[in-house]
Scaffold this motif. Structure first.
Motif, mmCIF file in Angstrom:
data_model
loop_
_atom_site.group_PDB
_atom_site.id
_atom_site.type_symbol
_atom_site.label_atom_id
_atom_site.label_comp_id
_atom_site.label_asym_id
_atom_site.label_seq_id
_atom_site.Cartn_x
_atom_site.Cartn_y
_atom_site.Cartn_z
ATOM 1 N N ALA A 346 1.159 -0.749 0.097
ATOM 2 C CA ALA A 346 -0.264 -0.082 -0.213
ATOM 3 C C ALA A 346 0.371 1.082 0.582
ATOM 4 C CB ALA A 346 -0.455 -0.253 1.180
ATOM 5 N N ASN A 347 0.118 2.364 -0.529
ATOM 6 C CA ASN A 347 1.258 3.471 0.165
ATOM 7 C C ASN A 347 1.310 4.185 1.303
ATOM 8 O OD1 ASN A 347 1.997 6.227 0.093
ATOM 9 N ND2 ASN A 347 0.453 6.552 -1.954
ATOM 10 N N LEU A 348 1.643 3.326 1.757
ATOM 11 C CA LEU A 348 2.247 3.679 3.652
ATOM 12 C C LEU A 348 2.601 5.205 4.319
ATOM 13 C CD1 LEU A 348 5.173 0.845 3.706
ATOM 14 C CD2 LEU A 348 2.185 1.110 4.501
ATOM 15 N N VAL A 349 1.724 5.704 4.803
ATOM 16 C CA VAL A 349 1.405 7.065 5.173
ATOM 17 C C VAL A 349 1.090 6.608 6.876
ATOM 18 C CG1 VAL A 349 0.207 8.559 3.702
ATOM 19 C CG2 VAL A 349 -1.534 7.143 5.487
ATOM 20 N N SER A 350 2.164 8.097 7.551
ATOM 21 C CA SER A 350 2.190 7.780 9.148
ATOM 22 C C SER A 350 0.203 8.061 9.916
ATOM 23 C CB SER A 350 2.648 8.948 9.494
ATOM 24 O OG SER A 350 1.849 10.814 9.724
ATOM 25 N N THR A 351 0.276 8.534 11.159
ATOM 26 C CA THR A 351 -0.877 8.027 12.137
ATOM 27 C C THR A 351 -1.274 9.164 11.988
ATOM 28 O OG1 THR A 351 0.289 6.464 13.180
ATOM 29 C CG2 THR A 351 -2.279 8.282 14.274
ATOM 30 N N ALA A 352 -1.024 9.890 11.566
ATOM 31 C CA ALA A 352 -1.361 11.713 11.672
ATOM 32 C C ALA A 352 -1.711 11.980 9.476
ATOM 33 C CB ALA A 352 -0.318 12.965 11.769
ATOM 34 N N GLU A 353 -0.860 11.345 9.227
ATOM 35 C CA GLU A 353 -1.204 11.822 7.530
ATOM 36 C C GLU A 353 -2.793 10.970 6.998
ATOM 37 O OE1 GLU A 353 2.960 11.900 5.741
ATOM 38 O OE2 GLU A 353 2.908 9.792 5.776
ATOM 39 N N PHE A 354 -2.950 9.628 8.096
ATOM 40 C CA PHE A 354 -4.061 9.221 7.054
ATOM 41 C C PHE A 354 -4.932 9.735 8.244
ATOM 42 C CE2 PHE A 354 -7.123 5.681 8.058
ATOM 43 C CZ PHE A 354 -7.294 4.718 7.231
ATOM 44 N N GLY A 355 -5.035 10.417 9.202
ATOM 45 C CA GLY A 355 -6.265 11.483 9.907
ATOM 46 C C GLY A 355 -6.619 12.939 9.181
ATOM 47 N N ASP A 356 -5.148 13.086 8.076
ATOM 48 C CA ASP A 356 -5.471 14.274 7.385
ATOM 49 C C ASP A 356 -6.033 13.882 6.166
ATOM 50 O OD1 ASP A 356 -4.328 15.966 9.015
ATOM 51 O OD2 ASP A 356 -1.793 15.981 7.398
ATOM 52 N N LEU A 357 -5.576 12.708 5.763
ATOM 53 C CA LEU A 357 -6.724 12.212 4.336
ATOM 54 C C LEU A 357 -7.754 11.720 4.417
ATOM 55 C CD1 LEU A 357 -3.554 9.390 3.384
ATOM 56 C CD2 LEU A 357 -4.175 11.691 1.365
ATOM 57 N N VAL A 358 -8.592 11.110 5.266
ATOM 58 C CA VAL A 358 -9.429 11.065 6.246
ATOM 59 C C VAL A 358 -10.475 12.548 6.489
ATOM 60 C CG1 VAL A 358 -11.277 10.386 8.279
ATOM 61 C CG2 VAL A 358 -9.558 9.084 7.646
ATOM 62 N N CYS A 359 -9.285 13.551 7.094
ATOM 63 C CA CYS A 359 -10.430 15.144 6.940
ATOM 64 C C CYS A 359 -10.678 15.674 5.346
ATOM 65 C CB CYS A 359 -9.463 16.166 8.169
ATOM 66 S SG CYS A 359 -9.247 15.748 9.123
ATOM 67 N N ALA A 360 -9.407 14.976 4.246
ATOM 68 C CA ALA A 360 -9.741 15.703 3.211
ATOM 69 C C ALA A 360 -11.063 15.136 2.445
ATOM 70 C CB ALA A 360 -8.411 15.237 2.171
ATOM 71 N N GLU A 361 -11.313 13.655 2.875
ATOM 72 C CA GLU A 361 -12.508 12.766 2.614
ATOM 73 C C GLU A 361 -13.731 13.395 2.854
ATOM 74 O OE1 GLU A 361 -12.648 10.799 -0.284
ATOM 75 O OE2 GLU A 361 -10.352 10.676 -0.966
ATOM 76 N N LEU A 362 -13.715 13.605 3.980
ATOM 77 C CA LEU A 362 -14.475 14.166 4.658
ATOM 78 C C LEU A 362 -15.302 14.985 4.202
ATOM 79 C CD1 LEU A 362 -16.653 13.558 7.245
ATOM 80 C CD2 LEU A 362 -15.063 13.565 8.679
ATOM 81 N N VAL A 363 -14.082 16.721 4.621
ATOM 82 C CA VAL A 363 -14.610 17.699 3.657
ATOM 83 C C VAL A 363 -15.491 17.980 2.142
ATOM 84 C CG1 VAL A 363 -13.466 19.044 5.375
ATOM 85 C CG2 VAL A 363 -12.798 18.591 2.807
ATOM 86 N N LYS A 364 -15.462 16.839 1.294
ATOM 87 C CA LYS A 364 -15.906 16.606 0.338
ATOM 88 C C LYS A 364 -17.018 16.347 0.395
ATOM 89 C CE LYS A 364 -11.707 14.717 -1.970
ATOM 90 N NZ LYS A 364 -11.277 13.406 -2.778
ATOM 91 N N LEU A 365 -17.499 15.329 1.510
ATOM 92 C CA LEU A 365 -18.918 14.952 1.780
ATOM 93 C C LEU A 365 -20.335 15.970 1.938
ATOM 94 C CD1 LEU A 365 -17.840 11.235 3.031
ATOM 95 C CD2 LEU A 365 -18.695 11.376 0.665
ATOM 96 N N PRO A 366 -21.326 15.989 1.688
ATOM 97 C CA PRO A 366 -21.810 16.654 2.055
ATOM 98 C C PRO A 366 -23.265 16.817 3.217
ATOM 99 C CG PRO A 366 -22.763 15.487 -0.325
ATOM 100 C CD PRO A 366 -21.710 15.357 -0.147
ATOM 101 N N LEU A 367 -23.058 17.644 3.707
ATOM 102 C CA LEU A 367 -23.693 17.735 4.832
ATOM 103 C C LEU A 367 -24.840 16.927 5.509
ATOM 104 C CD1 LEU A 367 -21.945 20.013 7.592
ATOM 105 C CD2 LEU A 367 -22.094 17.607 8.041
#
Ligand code: IPM
Ligand code: MN
Length: 367
Positions: A346-367
């Motif tokens: 996989a494309n290995l990322v750190s704990t913090a980077e994983f959290g950032d990626l989740v945030c980046a996906e989350l903002v794309k989703l409508p409320l």
């Protein structure tokens, strides 16, 4: 504007680093919702608390938890060797975790064995067994049975050491968890597997009697009784036959870890511990002291616990669903952490980077 007061107990080992990511997600949810405000109050818990104050569940922490609407807990515990530095009564499991469960009577423990297609590569099970994915809600009674019963050790009249641990339930304790399981079944597929061992244990006989009684109140739910040992086999051979599973404390401790095996890691299992008045949320995995501080622990289970909290304590179903989707997308996009995946897989990322990626996906989703 509704303000939610949340106690944050980061705990030991990888607890603080995965909690940091959970807090990141909460800050984002807070920012995106004008009508809510999260007020976070951190407190010491577990071995970290013991070394700082001499108590693994200090009075100050109890006050923070008492004043909170809900509690988000990280992980607790030390390596086997380091545990010996703490007296038995103050060890994080006996001195902090079980007392937390007892204090808030968090009797219903929800452990989702949820393996959508995007996570199926983590599972050791064959594709033919996983099928379209696994989605089980394992419900474990959390404040009774052997873990909380009377304990005695000593030397008998023949000079032999003995130990005695009592498995005790009263009918109200059983009924309250059975009702929860029926309610959850009603919202899902209306199939409930009741896990028991009534061919040996009297406790299971009373348990099953209560299930029969409560079934009258939920005629739409199909109840399937299955012995705990057989359930362990079927969980591996045919996990897709289960939807809601309900069981007593120790059976649930063991089968939920088996659920972690099915997922490929307990790192993929968040959990909710529901009490009559207060609930708390925690990852099902341990504190992994061997990898603590390296930034390689996946925060999925901790962030998933935030999703469960939003849904179950604050009724924020949409936001909760978005978190699940966002986390799945991060995996679908090929990212992972070193605790779950090897170099090259996989494309290995750190704990913090994983959290950032989740945030980046989350903002794309409508409320
Ligand atoms: C769990 C844990 C705990 C339990 C331990 C740490 C006391 O294994 O939450 O499953 O046995 O309940
Ligand atoms: Mn366990």
């Amino acid at each position: 504007m509704t303000t939610y007061n949340i106690a944050i107990l980061a705990g030991d080992g990888i607890g603080p680093e995965v909690m940091k990511e959970a807090v990141k997600i909460m800050a984002l949810v807070d920012k995106r919702n004008e009508n809510i405000n999260f007020e976070l109050n951190t407190a010491l818990f577990g071995a970290t608390a013991y070394f700082a104050t001499g108590k693994s569940f200090p009075e100050e922490t109890k006050t923070v938890c008492d004043n909170a609407d809900t509690i988000l807990k990280g992980t607790i515990g030390l390596s086997h060797e380091d545990s010996k530095k703490i007296p038995l009564d103050e060890q994080p499991e006996r001195g902090a975790l079980l007392p937390l469960r007892r204090r808030y009577n968090t009797y219903a423990n929800f452990r989702p064995i949820y393996l959508p297609k995007s996570l199926s590569h983590f599972s050791p099970l064959k594709g033919s067994i996983i099928g379209d994915g696994i989605d089980i809600m394992l419900i474990r009674e959390l404040v009774g049975g052997l873990y909380f019963g009377h304990k005695e050790t000593g030397v008998d009249k023949n000079g032999k050491r003995f130990v005695k641990e009592v498995l005790e339930y009263d009918e109200d304790q059983i009924r309250q968890i059975i009702k929860v399981a029926f309610e959850v079944s009603m919202k899902r597929k209306k199939i409930m597997h009741n896990i028991h061992k009534s061919n040996v244990l009297e406790s299971s006989m009373l348990w099953n009697e209560i299930v029969e009684e409560e079934k009258q109140n939920y005629p739409e739910v199909e109840v399937i009784n299955i012995l705990v040992d057989a359930a362990a086999t079927y969980l591996c051979l045919k996990p897709t036959m289960f939807d809601v599973m309900v069981m007593e404390n120790m059976f649930g401790d063991i089968l939920s870890d088996q659920g972690g095996g099915i997922l490929g890691s307990l790192g993929l299992m968040p959990s909710a511990c529901k009490g009559s008045e207060k609930s708390y949320y925690e990852p099902s995995h341990g504190s992994a002291p061997d990898i603590a501080g390296q930034g390689i622990a996946n925060p999925y289970s901790m962030i998933g616990s935030v999703a469960l909290m939003l849904e179950m304590s604050f009724g924020m179903e949409k936001e909760a669903k978005n978190i699940w989707i966002a986390m799945q997308r991060v995996f679908e996009n090929g990212f992972s952490t070193l605790d779950l995946s090897k170099q090259g897989e996989a494309n290995l990322v750190s704990t913090a980077e994983f959290g950032d990626l989740v945030c980046a996906e989350l903002v794309k989703l409508p409320l």
